[in-house]
Scaffold this active site. Structure first.
Site, short mmCIF file in Angstrom:
data_model
loop_
_atom_site.label_atom_id
_atom_site.label_comp_id
_atom_site.label_asym_id
_atom_site.label_seq_id
_atom_site.Cartn_x
_atom_site.Cartn_y
_atom_site.Cartn_z
CG HIS A 132 7.11 -6.31 17.99
ND1 HIS A 132 7.07 -6.54 19.52
CD2 HIS A 132 6.04 -7.03 17.55
CE1 HIS A 132 6.16 -7.22 19.78
NE2 HIS A 132 5.49 -7.50 18.82
CD GLN A 138 0.81 3.31 8.14
OE1 GLN A 138 0.52 2.16 8.54
NE2 GLN A 138 0.11 4.30 7.76
CE LYS A 165 -8.29 7.90 16.93
NZ LYS A 165 -8.27 8.41 15.46
CD GLN A 173 1.09 -3.32 22.49
OE1 GLN A 173 1.58 -4.20 23.33
NE2 GLN A 173 0.84 -3.67 21.25
CG HIS A 200 6.52 -2.83 11.84
ND1 HIS A 200 5.25 -2.76 12.01
CD2 HIS A 200 6.52 -3.34 10.94
CE1 HIS A 200 4.68 -3.61 11.24
NE2 HIS A 200 5.38 -4.06 10.54
CB THR A 251 -0.13 3.51 23.99
OG1 THR A 251 -0.01 4.24 22.76
CG2 THR A 251 1.51 3.75 24.65
CE1 TYR A 276 -8.88 1.99 17.38
CE2 TYR A 276 -7.51 1.72 15.35
CZ TYR A 276 -8.18 2.46 16.20
OH TYR A 276 -8.11 3.58 15.97
NE ARG A 280 -1.78 12.21 19.94
CZ ARG A 280 -2.92 11.66 20.13
NH1 ARG A 280 -3.57 10.82 19.14
NH2 ARG A 280 -3.51 11.60 21.46
NE ARG A 337 -3.86 -0.32 2.58
CZ ARG A 337 -3.68 0.15 4.04
NH1 ARG A 337 -3.12 -0.34 5.11
NH2 ARG A 337 -4.65 1.30 4.25
#
Length: 314
Positions: A149, A141, A204, A211, A146, A208, A187, A266, A136
Site C-alpha cells: 500500500h 506489524q 477503533k 476504510q 502494509h 475497518t 486515532y 484477529r 520500535r
C-alpha cells in the site's frame, strides 16, 4: 543489445517528458519517475531487509513523543488537503459527475494542481509509518499489504498527476482518502499518547468500516463514467485504473473484515490470561491497510520476516 536498450530507455524518458503536464513539471519529484521509484525501492529494501537487520542488535527506540507529533501533524496536513480539494472544485464548481480535466492556467486549475501534488508528496511522508515500526522493533506489524500500500500508492500517483494534474473526476478518490487519513491519524495520535487516552478509543472497531466505506464511495463515483451517455474525459485509462484500484482494495479489506470480525481471527488477539511476569498482553487491533492500532506500550519482537497480510490463527 546494450546500446539498443539504452536507446529505448532514452526514448521512453523523452516520451514521458513530452507527456508531463508543463504546469506540474517543476514540482519536486516530478521531473522523471526515476527519483520517486528509487525512493520507493529504497523504502521496500529498508522495511524488509536493512531495517530489521540493523535493529536486531539494538534495543527498540521509545518514540512516543515523536509519534504523537507526527500523527497530529498528519491530521493537520490531510485536513488541509481535503480543504484545498474542496476549494479547488469539489466544493465550488464540480458537478460530482463528469468533471473533466482542467487544461487551463486559471487560478482554480493551478490550485487543484498544487493540492494534487501535495497529496502525492504526502504519501512519501507516510513512509515514516514504517520507519517507526522498524525502529520500535515491531516488524510483525509490517505486513505485505502494509508495504504494498505504501509503495504502490505514491508510484501510481506520479503517473496520475503527470497526465492529469487537474484531474477532474479522477481526483475524487484522493480527497476521500485524505478525509479517511484525518480520522486514522487522529486515532494513532491518541493511541500513542498512552493508556490515559484509551477510554477515548472505543471507536477503533469502526476503522475497518470507514476504510470499506471509502472504497465503496470511490467505486460508485468513478463507475458513473460507464453509464453516462457522453463524458469526454481526456484520459479514460485513469478512470479504469481508479475503478480497478477501488474494487481491488475493497476486496482485500472485505476479506480482512470477514477474517477479523466474522470468523474472529484477529491478529493478534487479546489474551487476558496472566503471563509469567504477572503482566497481561498488549491489545492490538489490525486495520487492513497494514497499520495497527495499539496503545503504544510494550514491544513486539519478530524474526524480521515480512508477513503476507494474512490474519493469523490463534
Amino acid at each position: 543489445m546494450l546500446r539498443e536498450a539504452v536507446s529505448n530507455i532514452l526514448k521512453l524518458h523523452s516520451y514521458l517528458q513530452s507527456r508531463t503536464d508543463a504546469r506540474v513539471r517543476d514540482y519536486p519529484l516530478m521531473q522523471s519517475p526515476v527519483e520517486m521509484t528509487s525512493i520507493l525501492l529504497g523504502y521496500v529494501l529498508f522495511s524488509v531487509y536493512i531495517g530489521p537487520r540493523f535493529m536486531a542488535n539494538h534495543k527498540p527506540f521509545r518514540l512516543n513523543t515523536a509519534m504523537i507529533i507526527y500523527n497530529l501533524s498528519m491530521v493537520l496536513l490531510n485536513a488541509y488537503i481535503v480543504y484545498e480539494f474542496m476549494m479547488s472544485g469539489w466544493g465550488t464548481t464540480f458537478t460530482w459527475r463528469c468533471d473533466l480535466i482542467d487544461t487551463s492556467s486559471s487560478p482554480q486549475a493551478l490550485r487543484m494542481i498544487r493540492v494534487a501534488w501535495l497529496f502525492y508528496f504526502s504519501k512519501f511522508i507516510e513512509l515514516l509509518d514504517t520507519v517507526f515500526f522498524v525502529l520500535r522493533k515491531k516488524q510483525n506489524q509490517i505486513t505485505f499489504l502494509h508495504v504494498f500500500h505504501h509503495s504502490f500508492m505514491p508510484w501510481t500517483w506520479w503517473w496520475g498527476i503527470t497526465l492529469t494534474p487537474a484531474g477532474g473526476m479522477g481526483s475524487f478518490h484522493a480527497m476521500v482518502n485524505a478525509t479517511v487519513h484525518v480520522i486514522m491519524y487522529f486515532y494513532y495520535g491518541l493511541s500513542a499518547a498512552g493508556p490515559r487516552f484509551q477510554k477515548y478509543l472505543w471507536w477503533k472497531k469502526y476503522m475497518t468500516a470507514i476504510q470499506l466505506t471509502q472504497f465503496v464511495l470511490v467505486s460508485i463515483h468513478i463507475s458513473q463514467y460507464y453509464f453516462m451517455e457522453e463524458c469526454d474525459y481526456q484520459v479514460p485509462m485513469w478512470i479504469h485504473l481508479i475503478w480497478i484500484y477501488g474494487v481491488f482494495f475493497f476486496l482485500l479489506f472485505s476479506n480482512f473484515w470477514v477474517q477479523a470480525y466474522i470468523k474472529g481471527k484477529r491478529l493478534p488477539a487479546m489474551d487476558n490470561k496472566p503471563k509469567l511476569n504477572g503482566s497481561t498482553s498488549e491489545h492490538i487491533t489490525v486495520v487492513p491497510n497494514g497499520k495497527h492500532l495499539e496503545n503504544g506500550n510494550g514491544h513486539h519482537h519478530s524474526n524480521g520476516k515480512i508477513f503476507l497480510g494474512k490474519v493469523k490463527e490463534i
